[in-house]
Write a protein that holds these residues in place. Structure first.
Motif, short mmCIF file in Angstrom:
data_model
loop_
_atom_site.label_atom_id
_atom_site.label_comp_id
_atom_site.label_asym_id
_atom_site.label_seq_id
_atom_site.Cartn_x
_atom_site.Cartn_y
_atom_site.Cartn_z
N SER A 192 80.18 -40.18 -66.04
CA SER A 192 79.97 -38.75 -66.29
C SER A 192 79.31 -38.07 -65.11
CB SER A 192 79.12 -38.55 -67.55
OG SER A 192 79.79 -39.07 -68.69
N ARG A 193 78.43 -38.78 -64.43
CA ARG A 193 77.77 -38.21 -63.25
C ARG A 193 78.76 -38.03 -62.11
NH1 ARG A 193 75.58 -39.15 -58.58
NH2 ARG A 193 76.34 -41.29 -58.50
N VAL A 194 79.65 -39.03 -61.93
CA VAL A 194 80.63 -38.96 -60.85
C VAL A 194 81.76 -38.00 -61.19
CG1 VAL A 194 82.26 -40.33 -59.48
CG2 VAL A 194 80.05 -41.30 -60.11
N ASP A 195 82.13 -37.91 -62.47
CA ASP A 195 83.25 -37.09 -62.93
C ASP A 195 82.80 -36.28 -64.15
OD1 ASP A 195 85.69 -35.97 -63.56
OD2 ASP A 195 86.63 -37.84 -64.20
N PRO A 196 81.94 -35.27 -63.96
CA PRO A 196 81.38 -34.54 -65.09
C PRO A 196 82.42 -33.80 -65.93
CG PRO A 196 80.83 -33.46 -63.00
CD PRO A 196 81.42 -34.79 -62.66
N GLN A 197 83.58 -33.52 -65.36
CA GLN A 197 84.63 -32.82 -66.10
C GLN A 197 85.06 -33.59 -67.34
OE1 GLN A 197 88.04 -31.94 -63.68
NE2 GLN A 197 89.27 -31.18 -65.41
N HIS A 198 84.94 -34.90 -67.30
CA HIS A 198 85.42 -35.72 -68.42
C HIS A 198 84.28 -36.44 -69.14
CE1 HIS A 198 89.04 -35.44 -65.72
NE2 HIS A 198 89.50 -34.98 -66.87
N ALA A 199 83.08 -35.89 -69.03
CA ALA A 199 81.92 -36.52 -69.64
C ALA A 199 82.08 -36.68 -71.15
CB ALA A 199 80.66 -35.71 -69.33
N ARG A 200 82.67 -35.69 -71.82
CA ARG A 200 82.84 -35.79 -73.28
C ARG A 200 83.80 -36.91 -73.64
NH1 ARG A 200 83.74 -29.86 -75.78
NH2 ARG A 200 83.67 -31.12 -77.70
N ASP A 201 84.83 -37.09 -72.83
CA ASP A 201 85.78 -38.19 -73.08
C ASP A 201 85.08 -39.54 -72.94
OD1 ASP A 201 88.55 -36.73 -73.19
OD2 ASP A 201 87.52 -35.91 -71.44
#
Length: 294
Positions: A144-153
């Motif tokens: 989530s830190r590296v790719d926050p766009q998909h944190a919910r996934d």
């Protein structure tokens, strides 16, 4: 009775290997240190990650030696995930050689390790379902830190995976409870299952400690033979990806068979009995229960 574990786990094995979302975006390039950890990253990341393992399936992470292609894999990664707890003694020099400057996640960062007699941490914490929940949380947080766009996934997949781990744990406890306490003893060639032993009330005995590169002593082997006779165990288990000579020596001395390998530090190939984390657990516990039951 030992079929109970596979019966209870089968629906969840199917869920784990079939719930990845479809997408057209470029996935994160994640390099994990060994195959068990790589599969845990895939379970949390789904199709948002492309995961490779430095130590190939069937390899032994304790004494692994990097190859030039591993340096190239690291240099192109967005994230590196390692176990920690002293497992990857080769990591620092490999990272330095690759020039990799990105994040390195120590997946066991929340784990309270079991300590050996020497005080060193036992690195095999993935054999505790409770500790693997901490691995899953650490992986989800870092993705989530590296790719926050998909944190919910990532959070949803983490929660789904943790629920499955809880079901697996209950199935294992139920199956073990059906074995008389004096027979809950398993004999292996490498002491890699101390976390499973602690969590599920199984005694795992081995001539070799947590470092699988060590050698067993003659006195230790003789003591194990005595315990095998006491417990009437049916098999000694070698470790997948490791030398099985010691298992044959111990089995011959005790007059019992050599079982199928347990998967301690690697998964199997896709056609093998342990192609992912959940099936690895089902396979290992199935074999242990077989050896413990009359």
């Amino acid at each position: 009775m030992h079929n109970l574990v596979r019966f209870l786990l089968f629906p969840f094995i199917a869920i784990v290997v079939s719930t990845a979302p479809t997408r057209a975006e470029e996935p994160l390039r994640v390099v994990a240190s060994f195959s068990v950890l790589a599969d845990l990253v895939r379970e949390i990341g789904g199709d948002y990650v492309e995961v490779s393992s430095l130590v190939a399936v069937g390899g032994e992470p304790h004494d692994w030696e990097p190859l030039p292609r591993d340096i190239a894999a690291l240099s192109g990664a967005d994230l590196v995930v390692v176990n920690g707890l002293g497992l990857e003694g080769w990591l620092d020099r490999l990272v330095a050689a690759s020039g990799y400057k990105g994040p390195v996640l120590v997946a066991s960062r929340g784990v309270t390790p079991i300590l050996s007699d020497s005080g060193a941490p036992d690195p095999h914490a993935w054999h505790s379902l409770g500790q693997v929940k901490l691995y899953a949380a650490a992986v989800a947080d870092e993705l989530s830190r590296v790719d926050p766009q998909h944190a919910r996934d990532f959070a949803k997949r983490r929660d789904d995976f943790v629920r499955i781990l809880a079901i697996v744990g209950r199935a294992v406890d139920m199956a073990v409870s059906m074995v008389s306490p004096e027979r809950r003893v398993v004999f292996t060639t490498h002491d890699a299952f101390a976390y499973l032993e602690r969590d599920h009330g199984i005694t795992v005995l081995s001539p070799v400690g947590p470092d699988s590169t060590a050698e067993g002593s003659a006195r230790g082997l003789a003591a194990l033979v005595g315990r095998i006779h006491e417990t009437r165990a049916k098999a000694v288990f070698p470790e997948a990806g490791a030398e099985d000579r010691l298992a044959h020596v111990l089995a011959d001395e005790a007059g019992i068979g050599v079982g199928e390998p347990l998967y301690a530090g690697t998964l199997s190939g896709p056609d093998g009995p342990a192609p992912n984390f959940i099936e690895m657990w089902a396979h290992n516990v199935f074999l242990m229960l077989y050896a413990m039951t009359p």
